[in-house]
Design a protein around this motif. Structure first.
Motif, PDB file in Angstrom:
ATOM      1  N   LEU A   1       0.834  -1.203   0.000  1.00 33.89           N
ATOM      2  CA  LEU A   1       0.000   0.000   0.000  1.00 33.89           C
ATOM      3  C   LEU A   1       0.868   1.252   0.000  1.00 33.89           C
ATOM      4  O   LEU A   1       0.628   2.188  -0.774  1.00 33.89           O
ATOM      5  CB  LEU A   1      -0.930   0.000   1.219  1.00 33.89           C
ATOM      6  CG  LEU A   1      -2.210  -0.824   1.109  1.00 33.89           C
ATOM      7  CD1 LEU A   1      -2.786  -1.097   2.489  1.00 33.89           C
ATOM      8  CD2 LEU A   1      -3.241  -0.112   0.239  1.00 33.89           C
ATOM      9  N   ALA A   2       1.874   1.273   0.839  1.00 36.56           N
ATOM     10  CA  ALA A   2       2.762   2.430   0.923  1.00 36.56           C
ATOM     11  C   ALA A   2       3.523   2.622  -0.378  1.00 36.56           C
ATOM     12  O   ALA A   2       3.720   3.753  -0.835  1.00 36.56           O
ATOM     13  CB  ALA A   2       3.731   2.265   2.090  1.00 36.56           C
ATOM     14  N   ALA A   3       3.943   1.517  -1.012  1.00 36.14           N
ATOM     15  CA  ALA A   3       4.683   1.609  -2.273  1.00 36.14           C
ATOM     16  C   ALA A   3       3.824   2.213  -3.376  1.00 36.14           C
ATOM     17  O   ALA A   3       4.337   2.837  -4.307  1.00 36.14           O
ATOM     18  CB  ALA A   3       5.171   0.225  -2.693  1.00 36.14           C
ATOM     19  N   ALA A   4       2.505   2.043  -3.261  1.00 36.26           N
ATOM     20  CA  ALA A   4       1.577   2.619  -4.229  1.00 36.26           C
ATOM     21  C   ALA A   4       1.138   4.023  -3.830  1.00 36.26           C
ATOM     22  O   ALA A   4       0.242   4.605  -4.455  1.00 36.26           O
ATOM     23  CB  ALA A   4       0.356   1.718  -4.390  1.00 36.26           C
ATOM     24  N   GLY A   5       1.764   4.566  -2.789  1.00 32.44           N
ATOM     25  CA  GLY A   5       1.481   5.937  -2.375  1.00 32.44           C
ATOM     26  C   GLY A   5       0.334   6.089  -1.400  1.00 32.44           C
ATOM     27  O   GLY A   5      -0.168   7.197  -1.194  1.00 32.44           O
ATOM     28  N   ASN A   6      -0.067   4.980  -0.786  1.00 32.06           N
ATOM     29  CA  ASN A   6      -1.211   5.018   0.128  1.00 32.06           C
ATOM     30  C   ASN A   6      -0.720   4.986   1.572  1.00 32.06           C
ATOM     31  O   ASN A   6      -0.275   3.948   2.055  1.00 32.06           O
ATOM     32  CB  ASN A   6      -2.127   3.819  -0.140  1.00 32.06           C
ATOM     33  CG  ASN A   6      -2.554   3.751  -1.595  1.00 32.06           C
ATOM     34  OD1 ASN A   6      -3.032   4.724  -2.160  1.00 32.06           O
ATOM     35  ND2 ASN A   6      -2.376   2.596  -2.219  1.00 32.06           N
ATOM     36  N   THR A   7      -0.818   6.112   2.247  1.00 32.33           N
ATOM     37  CA  THR A   7      -0.252   6.231   3.591  1.00 32.33           C
ATOM     38  C   THR A   7      -1.283   6.581   4.665  1.00 32.33           C
ATOM     39  O   THR A   7      -0.922   6.723   5.822  1.00 32.33           O
ATOM     40  CB  THR A   7       0.857   7.301   3.596  1.00 32.33           C
ATOM     41  OG1 THR A   7       0.316   8.549   3.124  1.00 32.33           O
ATOM     42  CG2 THR A   7       2.023   6.880   2.705  1.00 32.33           C
TER      43      THR A   7
END
Length: 237
Positions: A138-144
């Protein structure tokens, strides 16, 4: 006779979407991203021979193999690249710099769109094939905005094991029941959930059952791929 140089010529044509497909041996039912009959338009697959566990982890040892596969799809003339596993998100930034066409590695790229469609107090239930590594993807896809995600590990379902481990035949109806029941239980336990996202590219066949059990919008790889296809292949009205 003078022949005009055309750098867009390829040995074949008609494919708009190129799909990076892990080399996994299990039944690909209709609705699965790895089943070409799922789509109303031609897709082109490129098999990526990689260890799925390393894909889940985003291991850098896979970089060269995944880049080569994406570049091969681009050279074949596709207009956009999709990864047939949500954990290709780990390589989103790498791949978008390696090719000159749009790259949508993961269903998780839809999260910002879903977030913006919901009230601030509503959450997204993310059903993932690997609960251990989903936060990293999720973080790698920009979802924080982690407080807005309810993470559900589909790997807990015995019915999912034929897909996850490929060691016994898939009971499609049993998995549909198990996944939709899990979705209903998840939503009932947290009324703030406003939408569901199925991370795994094997789960779209069960999206309708999940929606019928929860009465919520359900996003998956097919909502992403159909969206991308229309963007790169507009029709005349």
């Amino acid at each position: 006779m003078t022949i005009t140089q055309n750098h867009n010529r390829h040995p074949f044509a008609g494919y708009t979407i190129g799909i990076l497909a892990p080399n996994l041996n299990y039944e690909k039912t209709l609705g699965n991203v790895a089943n070409a009959e799922t789509f109303d338009f031609p897709v082109l697959y490129e098999v990526v021979d990689i260890d799925l566990e390393l894909l889940f982890q985003g291991d850098e040892s896979l970089n060269e193999t995944i880049i080569a596969a994406a570049q091969k799809l681009e050279a074949s003339g596709v207009r956009a690249i999709i990864g047939a596993c949500g954990f290709f998100a780990n390589f989103q930034n790498l791949l978008k710099e390696a090719v000159n066409i749009p790259v949508f590695t993961s269903s998780l790229l839809q999260v910002p769109l879903i977030e913006n469609s919901l009230a601030p107090n509503q959450k997204i239930a993310v059903f993932a094939a690997n609960g251990e590594n989903i936060q990293h993807a999720l973080a790698a896809a920009g979802n924080t905005n982690t407080d807005r995600y309810v993470l559900v590990d589909v790997n807990q379902l015995e019915e999912f094991a034929p897909i996850r481990y490929g060691k016994k035949p898939l009971d499609n109806e049993a998995l549909e029941r198990a996944l939709s029941d899990l979705a209903k239980k998840t939503v009932d336990s947290d009324p703030s959930i406003g939408a569901i996202l199925l991370e795994c590219s094997d789960l779209p066949p069960y999206a309708k059952a999940v929606q019928e059990k929860t009465d919520l919008p359900v996003f998956d790889f097919l909502t992403l791929i159909n969206f991308v296809h229309q963007a790169v292949k507009q029709r005349k009205y």
